[in-house]
Scaffold this motif. Sequence first.
Motif, short mmCIF file in Angstrom:
data_model
loop_
_atom_site.label_atom_id
_atom_site.label_comp_id
_atom_site.label_asym_id
_atom_site.label_seq_id
_atom_site.Cartn_x
_atom_site.Cartn_y
_atom_site.Cartn_z
N LEU A 2 62.47 16.39 39.46
CA LEU A 2 62.71 17.65 38.77
C LEU A 2 64.20 17.93 38.67
CD1 LEU A 2 60.07 19.88 40.57
CD2 LEU A 2 59.87 18.81 38.33
N ALA A 3 64.57 18.55 37.57
CA ALA A 3 65.95 19.01 37.38
C ALA A 3 65.88 20.38 36.74
CB ALA A 3 66.72 18.04 36.49
N THR A 4 66.78 21.25 37.10
CA THR A 4 66.78 22.59 36.52
C THR A 4 67.45 22.63 35.17
OG1 THR A 4 68.78 23.15 37.74
CG2 THR A 4 66.68 23.76 38.75
N SER A 5 68.29 21.63 34.89
CA SER A 5 68.94 21.53 33.58
C SER A 5 69.51 20.13 33.41
CB SER A 5 70.05 22.58 33.46
OG SER A 5 71.06 22.33 34.41
N LEU A 6 69.96 19.85 32.22
CA LEU A 6 70.60 18.58 31.91
C LEU A 6 72.04 18.84 31.52
CD1 LEU A 6 67.79 16.89 29.80
CD2 LEU A 6 68.36 16.45 32.18
N LYS A 31 63.73 34.68 28.69
CA LYS A 31 64.58 34.20 27.59
C LYS A 31 65.56 33.15 28.09
CE LYS A 31 64.32 38.10 24.49
NZ LYS A 31 65.01 39.08 23.69
N TYR A 32 66.01 33.28 29.32
CA TYR A 32 66.92 32.30 29.91
C TYR A 32 66.29 30.92 29.92
CZ TYR A 32 69.57 29.68 33.33
OH TYR A 32 70.28 28.70 33.96
N SER A 33 65.01 30.85 30.17
CA SER A 33 64.29 29.58 30.23
C SER A 33 64.41 28.82 28.90
CB SER A 33 62.82 29.84 30.58
OG SER A 33 62.10 28.64 30.60
N THR A 39 69.87 24.25 25.48
CA THR A 39 71.14 23.65 25.89
C THR A 39 70.93 22.23 26.41
OG1 THR A 39 72.00 25.82 26.47
CG2 THR A 39 73.13 23.92 27.43
N SER A 40 69.87 22.03 27.16
CA SER A 40 69.59 20.72 27.75
C SER A 40 69.19 19.68 26.71
CB SER A 40 68.49 20.85 28.80
OG SER A 40 68.93 21.63 29.88
#
Length: 131
Positions: A2-6, A31-33, A39-40
């Motif tokens: 798992l990663a929270t972002s790329l 909305k952040y999700s 972005t990722s």
Amino acid sequence: HLATSLPLPSERDHLRPRIDMVVFMIDITSKYSLKNVETSLAHVDANFFLGKVCFLVTGVGRVNACSIETNAVCKLAEAYCSPVLFCELELEGIRAATAQRLLRMLQICAGHIPGVSALSFVSLMRNSNDD
């Protein structure tokens, strides 16, 4: 994994196993999700969008708490030619069924199902209205 972002941190690249599939989780109540996923997406190799990416939308059972339109997620998935799975993680049966679907998709993406490629699988999942 798992990663929270790329992008993923590069310091452990030599230890990272091959990536067969990328699942972007979107919590429809945040909305952040969605912004984080958008972005990722720029950090994913274009070849992965040929059947090895899917969007998993959680929180769909809490309609009153939705911060994101499901249509926005569907448009995002359409733009990246990737399937969308909707689920409610709070319900055991739906959570288990979704896990089974993801596992089957991963088996296909990893090449463990003879005669079915990730690209052919994604074309089967396309909505007939898309044609």
